[in-house]
Motif scaffolding. Structure first.
Motif, short mmCIF file in Angstrom:
data_model
loop_
_atom_site.label_atom_id
_atom_site.label_comp_id
_atom_site.label_asym_id
_atom_site.label_seq_id
_atom_site.Cartn_x
_atom_site.Cartn_y
_atom_site.Cartn_z
N GLY A 102 0.56 4.16 -2.86
CA GLY A 102 -0.33 3.90 -3.68
C GLY A 102 0.55 3.19 -4.92
N GLU B 165 -8.28 -6.63 -6.62
CA GLU B 165 -9.44 -5.97 -5.93
C GLU B 165 -10.40 -6.96 -5.12
OE1 GLU B 165 -7.69 -3.82 -9.32
OE2 GLU B 165 -8.43 -5.89 -9.03
N TRP C 140 8.23 7.30 -10.44
CA TRP C 140 7.02 8.24 -9.56
C TRP C 140 7.99 9.33 -9.21
CZ3 TRP C 140 7.79 8.78 -4.26
CH2 TRP C 140 6.81 9.84 -3.70
N GLN D 284 0.77 -1.23 -0.07
CA GLN D 284 0.02 -0.02 0.10
C GLN D 284 0.81 1.26 -0.03
OE1 GLN D 284 -3.15 -0.96 0.01
NE2 GLN D 284 -2.59 -2.99 -0.06
N GLN E 228 -8.59 -7.70 -1.96
CA GLN E 228 -8.37 -6.42 -0.93
C GLN E 228 -9.96 -6.26 -0.29
OE1 GLN E 228 -5.72 -4.70 -0.75
NE2 GLN E 228 -6.54 -3.27 1.07
#
Length: 330
Positions: free
Chosen positions: A20, A324, A62, A17, A327
């Motif tokens: 992100g 997903e 990033w 996590q 999660q």
């Protein structure tokens, strides 16, 4: 999970996590990018170059995007299209290189020298140590958070064993050094875990000196750990700080991913995240290994799940559910 592997308690620190971005890696290369851009002080911002098997490249891309720098990430043939797409999503240009991870590092360094780019690499070589050392310092944040979180538990209990996944050894070195500095003689037993197809740390430990692991044409599904050479800067810590060097086959990877996905709370863990959990599963099935690692019903084990689902399709194929869906079970 603790009952399954025959220990008293298991803690896993979920780095999927982080920011992100799916792993702890931005704490290293990403923050170095920001520092390099800040040091430009009004001059032209640097062009950032690196080689990666996935997560480090995402972190560097990033960081460069945040700093407003152009970035290039060199990828070897084993890096999935899904990981490459994620790197490009953060503005990086990608360059494919024939060969393995070491070949991509060499290609990146050569092109950067020719063009005057800044190399932000998480491995070291003679004459290139300051940046990787700074990256490894960034990783110590994970170790400090682990200690803080364990101390905040309703019944605080420091781990007797810490299992850390290893590629070139940088993350393991950052974790090992910080736990050693903070806990001294009370530090837990430190176990570095890598793929059997890329066991450069184990080979170096057996030889008593830096030693590359044999090249494997088959490679490993643990792409982020598919490294045949140890970073020399990391080895200075690991050679004396690691208690046990363990290598695990790819056969333990997907069962470990499914175990975490089915646990409560569920954890989304990628193929390069679960070597430590795989070692626990192997030890539970092999009494000799369990004994040699000193694992038993009173053991308190901590491991870091160092990435989420870098490649969603590969994760779903392995686990039988999308990231997903897993999660949502939390």
């Amino acid at each position: 999970m603790a009952a399954r592997v025959g220990v008293g308690r298991v803690y896993v620190k979920d780095e999927g996590q982080r920011f992100g971005l799916g792993s702890f890696k931005p704490l290293g290369g990403g923050l170095v990018d920001l520092a390099l851009a800040a040091a430009a002080k009004g001059e032209a911002k640097p062009v950032i170059a690196t080689a990666s098997a996935g997560n480090h490249g995402i972190g560097v891309a990033w960081g460069a995007q945040q700093a407003g720098c152009r970035s290039l990430v060199y990828l070897h043939g084993g890096v999935s299209a899904g990981a490459e797409a994620t790197i490009r999503r953060y503005g990086a240009e990608t360059v494919r290189v024939e060969g393995d991870y070491a070949a991509s590092v060499r290609a990146c360094a050569a092109d950067a020298a020719e063009h005057g780019w800044e190399v932000v690499q998480d491995t070291s070589w003679p004459g290139y140590e300051a940046v990787p050392a700074r990256i490894y310092q960034g990783y110590t944040v994970v170790a400090e958070e682990m200690l803080e979180q364990l101390r905040s538990e309703p019944s605080p209990s420091m781990p007797t064993h810490v299992l850390i996944n290893a590629g070139v050894g940088g993350f393991a070195a950052g974790m090992c050094a910080h736990l050693w500095e903070r806990l001294g003689s009370e530090r837990p037993r430190f176990i570095a875990v890598e793929p059997t197809e890329a066991n450069c740390l184990q080979c170096s430990a057996e030889a008593g000196a830096l030693t590359a692991s044999p090249h494997s044409d088959a490679g490993t599904v643990q792409t982020g750990l598919d490294c045949t050479e140890v970073a020399e800067v990391a080895w200075r810590v690991l050679a004396t700080g690691v208690d046990d060097f363990v290598a695990v086959p790819d056969a333990v990877v997907e069962p470990a991913m499914r175990l975490l996905a089915d646990d409560s709370p569920a954890v989304v863990a990628g193929h390069s995240a679960v070597a430590g959990i795989g070692a626990l599963l192997a030890a539970a099935a092999q009494p000799g290994l369990q004994q040699s690692l000193g694992l038993g019903p009173d053991s308190v084990v901590a491991a870091v799940i160092c990435e989420g689902a870098v490649d969603s399709q590969a994760f779903e194929a392995a686990v039988g559910a999308s990231p997903e869906e897993v999660q949502a079970r939390r």
